[in-house]
Design an enzyme around this catalytic site. Structure first.
Site, mmCIF file in Angstrom:
data_model
loop_
_atom_site.group_PDB
_atom_site.id
_atom_site.type_symbol
_atom_site.label_atom_id
_atom_site.label_comp_id
_atom_site.label_asym_id
_atom_site.label_seq_id
_atom_site.Cartn_x
_atom_site.Cartn_y
_atom_site.Cartn_z
ATOM 1 N N GLY A 34 1.039 -1.260 0.116
ATOM 2 C CA GLY A 34 -0.679 0.193 0.488
ATOM 3 C C GLY A 34 0.561 1.261 0.150
ATOM 4 O O GLY A 34 0.310 2.648 0.590
ATOM 5 N N GLY A 37 -0.630 5.275 -1.352
ATOM 6 C CA GLY A 37 -0.503 5.451 -0.431
ATOM 7 C C GLY A 37 -0.739 6.880 0.255
ATOM 8 O O GLY A 37 0.659 6.956 0.607
ATOM 9 N N ASP A 60 2.488 -1.913 -3.860
ATOM 10 C CA ASP A 60 0.971 -1.436 -4.551
ATOM 11 C C ASP A 60 0.342 -2.104 -5.607
ATOM 12 O O ASP A 60 1.163 -2.291 -6.449
ATOM 13 C CB ASP A 60 0.882 0.682 -4.670
ATOM 14 C CG ASP A 60 -0.167 0.919 -3.585
ATOM 15 O OD1 ASP A 60 -0.990 0.635 -4.738
ATOM 16 O OD2 ASP A 60 0.284 1.571 -3.189
ATOM 17 N N ILE A 143 -1.525 -1.512 9.858
ATOM 18 C CA ILE A 143 -1.773 -0.826 9.622
ATOM 19 C C ILE A 143 -3.933 -1.115 8.861
ATOM 20 O O ILE A 143 -4.800 -0.085 9.927
ATOM 21 C CB ILE A 143 -1.477 0.888 8.527
ATOM 22 C CG1 ILE A 143 0.134 0.234 10.050
ATOM 23 C CG2 ILE A 143 -1.902 1.653 9.071
ATOM 24 C CD1 ILE A 143 1.214 0.974 8.541
ATOM 25 N N ASP A 176 -2.446 5.234 18.908
ATOM 26 C CA ASP A 176 -3.353 5.671 20.048
ATOM 27 C C ASP A 176 -2.435 6.188 21.534
ATOM 28 O O ASP A 176 -2.830 7.102 21.639
ATOM 29 C CB ASP A 176 -4.401 4.065 20.389
ATOM 30 C CG ASP A 176 -4.734 4.159 19.213
ATOM 31 O OD1 ASP A 176 -5.595 4.524 18.523
ATOM 32 O OD2 ASP A 176 -5.405 2.456 18.565
ATOM 33 N N HIS A 203 -8.705 -0.962 18.345
ATOM 34 C CA HIS A 203 -8.194 0.059 17.814
ATOM 35 C C HIS A 203 -10.011 0.807 16.659
ATOM 36 O O HIS A 203 -9.545 0.257 15.500
ATOM 37 C CB HIS A 203 -7.258 0.303 16.550
ATOM 38 C CG HIS A 203 -7.018 1.327 15.822
ATOM 39 N ND1 HIS A 203 -6.153 2.505 16.667
ATOM 40 C CD2 HIS A 203 -7.230 1.589 14.301
ATOM 41 C CE1 HIS A 203 -6.318 3.636 15.596
ATOM 42 N NE2 HIS A 203 -6.579 3.351 14.336
HETATM 43 N N1 LIG Z 1 -3.970 1.303 12.311
HETATM 44 C C1 LIG Z 1 -4.258 2.488 12.661
HETATM 45 O O1 LIG Z 1 -3.910 3.200 13.544
HETATM 46 C C2 LIG Z 1 -4.971 3.634 11.264
HETATM 47 C C3 LIG Z 1 -4.742 4.900 11.242
HETATM 48 C C4 LIG Z 1 -4.964 5.108 9.999
HETATM 49 C C5 LIG Z 1 -5.548 4.960 8.848
HETATM 50 N N2 LIG Z 1 -5.403 3.607 9.146
HETATM 51 C C6 LIG Z 1 -5.794 2.923 7.906
HETATM 52 O O2 LIG Z 1 -4.579 2.561 6.565
HETATM 53 C C7 LIG Z 1 -5.628 2.257 5.602
HETATM 54 C C8 LIG Z 1 -4.689 2.873 4.676
HETATM 55 O O3 LIG Z 1 -5.112 4.571 4.918
HETATM 56 P P1 LIG Z 1 -4.333 5.268 3.593
HETATM 57 O O4 LIG Z 1 -4.830 7.122 4.151
HETATM 58 O O5 LIG Z 1 -3.103 5.442 3.075
HETATM 59 O O6 LIG Z 1 -5.508 4.973 2.285
HETATM 60 P P2 LIG Z 1 -5.149 5.337 0.569
HETATM 61 O O7 LIG Z 1 -5.993 5.341 -0.258
HETATM 62 O O8 LIG Z 1 -4.543 7.058 0.585
HETATM 63 O O9 LIG Z 1 -3.399 4.339 0.322
HETATM 64 C C9 LIG Z 1 -4.425 3.209 0.136
HETATM 65 C C10 LIG Z 1 -3.035 2.472 -1.046
HETATM 66 O O10 LIG Z 1 -3.554 1.051 -0.924
HETATM 67 C C11 LIG Z 1 -4.112 0.442 -1.811
HETATM 68 N N3 LIG Z 1 -4.364 -0.729 -2.461
HETATM 69 C C12 LIG Z 1 -5.556 -0.637 -2.627
HETATM 70 N N4 LIG Z 1 -5.405 -2.164 -2.507
HETATM 71 C C13 LIG Z 1 -4.027 -2.201 -2.306
HETATM 72 C C14 LIG Z 1 -3.944 -4.110 -2.256
HETATM 73 N N5 LIG Z 1 -4.727 -5.038 -2.699
HETATM 74 N N6 LIG Z 1 -2.737 -3.983 -2.800
HETATM 75 C C15 LIG Z 1 -1.669 -3.236 -2.231
HETATM 76 N N7 LIG Z 1 -2.560 -2.024 -2.082
HETATM 77 C C16 LIG Z 1 -3.369 -1.641 -2.152
HETATM 78 C C17 LIG Z 1 -3.905 2.010 -3.175
HETATM 79 O O11 LIG Z 1 -3.444 1.544 -3.871
HETATM 80 C C18 LIG Z 1 -3.644 2.805 -1.988
HETATM 81 O O12 LIG Z 1 -2.290 3.423 -2.806
HETATM 82 C C19 LIG Z 1 -6.824 2.304 6.057
HETATM 83 O O13 LIG Z 1 -7.666 1.016 6.185
HETATM 84 C C20 LIG Z 1 -7.204 3.356 6.659
HETATM 85 O O14 LIG Z 1 -8.799 3.215 7.498
HETATM 86 C C21 LIG Z 1 -5.525 2.829 9.919
HETATM 87 O O1 LIG Z 2 -9.752 7.075 12.213
HETATM 88 C C1 LIG Z 2 -9.299 5.970 11.165
HETATM 89 O O2 LIG Z 2 -10.448 5.454 9.946
HETATM 90 C C2 LIG Z 2 -8.405 6.018 10.944
HETATM 91 C C3 LIG Z 2 -7.526 5.105 11.540
HETATM 92 O O3 LIG Z 2 -8.104 4.066 12.542
HETATM 93 C C4 LIG Z 2 -6.299 6.788 12.528
HETATM 94 O O4 LIG Z 2 -7.288 5.979 14.087
HETATM 95 O O5 LIG Z 2 -6.584 7.510 13.011
#
Ligand SMILES: NC(=O)c1ccc[n+]([C@@H]2O[C@H](COP(=O)([O-])OP(=O)(O)OC[C@H]3O[C@@H](n4cnc5c(N)ncnc54)[C@H](O)[C@@H]3O)[C@@H](O)[C@H]2O)c1
Ligand SMILES: O=C(O)C[C@H](O)C(=O)O
Length: 339
Positions: A34, A37, A60, A143, A176, A203
């Site tokens: 990913g 992204g 990606d 993540i 967090d 989370h």
């Molecule tokens: N754990 C946490 O604390 C936390 C915090 C923030 C965001 N997130 C999560 O992280 C994820 C990504 O967020 P983002 O803002 O980077 O999103 P984004 O849309 O900006 O980026 C996601 C990336 O994943 C890629 N992708 C999609 N399908 C794919 C696949 N099959 N294989 C590989 N890559 C693929 C997309 O092309 C894109 O580049 C979301 O699910 C979001 O909810 C988690």
């Molecule tokens: O809130 C979200 O959807 C993204 C992430 O899990 C966060 O805590 O920022």
């Protein structure tokens, strides 16, 4: 071990311009799945800057050749390579020590993290399958949301393949902890770099349980302040989603938190003592089969689960309130793989 700085293959320019030695303990291959992204790009930038990373594999479904070319010009040892599309996923992961997974869609205002399940569950499942094939011993740092379900999904994929090691699969909850440290430092006028607050549970919303009674340095709040701070930590992701107004969720703070966690895994792998981070892992410290607690990290991943510690009455209530949702989200992830 020999390492090479490789420049982009521009005709007439020699490829390997310098060779130097690194010790095997400081020589790790990390993949970001990913990587193009909102999180993936700044996370990859931070990993490129860490001397423990000698190979950085960017996977990606779009744009990774460009991201890799861009990062490859930075004057740090990590050799960067971009892999685009499912046919290249095993090459991307081959020989990895750590795979960090921010692949999948983020929330828009009004959505819960669980609303992402339908799209992200299969993305994480397929990435986990590729890890089983290409790097079954790698540490996985997941993540992609909903973390409370995606970690059980990846774990079930490893179980099905007979390659499951619960000490190596982590849901990244570092953001967090980072938020709890920041908000408490702000409230008490402390240097945020000196504040350490464990955050346990999961989370999402009420499953996020900050243990402010265990904060270091010790801090005290009135009951109403404690409640307000806890709710702010639980809703901090939503705070960012609302502020971004449809343009996604936390990316930069998550890249910081994801890099901090991935580097902690590498420090553990390298044999550094006393590396402790909270993460959402297979657990028997509560009735929920996965649960985030502080973990001592080492060469095999989780060296020791440091457990809950002593909870205040307020925190015992948080635990009681969060467990049912956590168990349901875990079950949903497990059933997705085993349906
Ligand atoms: N754990 C946490 O604390 C936390 C915090 C923030 C965001 N997130 C999560 O992280 C994820 C990504 O967020 P983002 O803002 O980077 O999103 P984004 O849309 O900006 O980026 C996601 C990336 O994943 C890629 N992708 C999609 N399908 C794919 C696949 N099959 N294989 C590989 N890559 C693929 C997309 O092309 C894109 O580049 C979301 O699910 C979001 O909810 C988690
Ligand atoms: O809130 C979200 O959807 C993204 C992430 O899990 C966060 O805590 O920022």
């Amino acid at each position: 071990m020999l390492n090479r700085i490789v420049k982009p293959s521009i005709s007439g320019v020699p490829k390997a311009v310098k060779c130097f030695s690194t010790t095997p303990q400081n020589n790790f291959k990390v993949a970001v799945a990913g990587a193009s992204g909102g999180i993936g790009q700044p996370l990859s930038l931070l990993l490129k800057q860490n001397p423990l990373v000698t190979e950085l594999s960017l996977y990606d479904v779009v744009h990774t050749p460009g991201v890799a070319a861009d990062l490859s010009h930075i004057e740090t040892p990590a050799k960067v390579k971009g892999y685009v599309g499912a046919e290249s996923i095993c090459d991307a992961f081959k020989g990895c020590d750590v795979v960090v997974i921010p692949a999948g869609v983020p929330r828009k205002p009004g959505m819960t993290r669980d609303d992402l399940f339908n799209t992200n569950a299969s993305i994480v499942r397929d990435i986990a399958k590729a890890c089983v094939e290409a790097c079954p011993k790698a540490m996985l740092a997941i993540i992609s949301n909903p973390v409370n379900s995606t970690v059980p999904i990846a774990s079930e994929i490893f179980k099905k393949a007979g390659k499951y090691d619960p000490k190596r699969i982590f849901g990244v909850t570092t953001l967090d902890v980072v938020r709890a440290n920041t908000f408490i430092a702000e409230a008490k006028c402390l240097d945020p770099l000196t504040v350490k607050v464990p955050v346990i549970g999961g989370h999402a919303g009420v499953t996020i349980m900050p243990l402010i009674s265990q904060a270091s340095p010790k801090v005290s709040f009135s009951e109403s302040e404690l409640k307000a701070l806890t709710v702010r930590i639980q809703d901090a992701g939503t705070e960012v989603v609302k502020a971004k107004a449809g343009a996604g969720s936390a990316t930069l703070s998550m890249a910081y938190a994801g890099a901090r966690f991935a580097i902690a895994l590498l420090r553990g792998l390298k044999g550094e003592a006393n590396v402790i981070e909270c993460a959402f892992v297979k657990s028997d410290v509560t009735e929920a089969p996965y649960f985030a607690t502080p973990l001592l990290l080492g060469k095999g991943g989780i060296e020791k689960n440091l457990g809950l510690g002593t909870l205040s009455a307020f925190e015992q209530q948080l635990l009681k309130a969060g467990i049912p949702e956590l168990i349901a989200s875990i079950k949903k992830g497990e059933q997705f793989v085993n349906k």
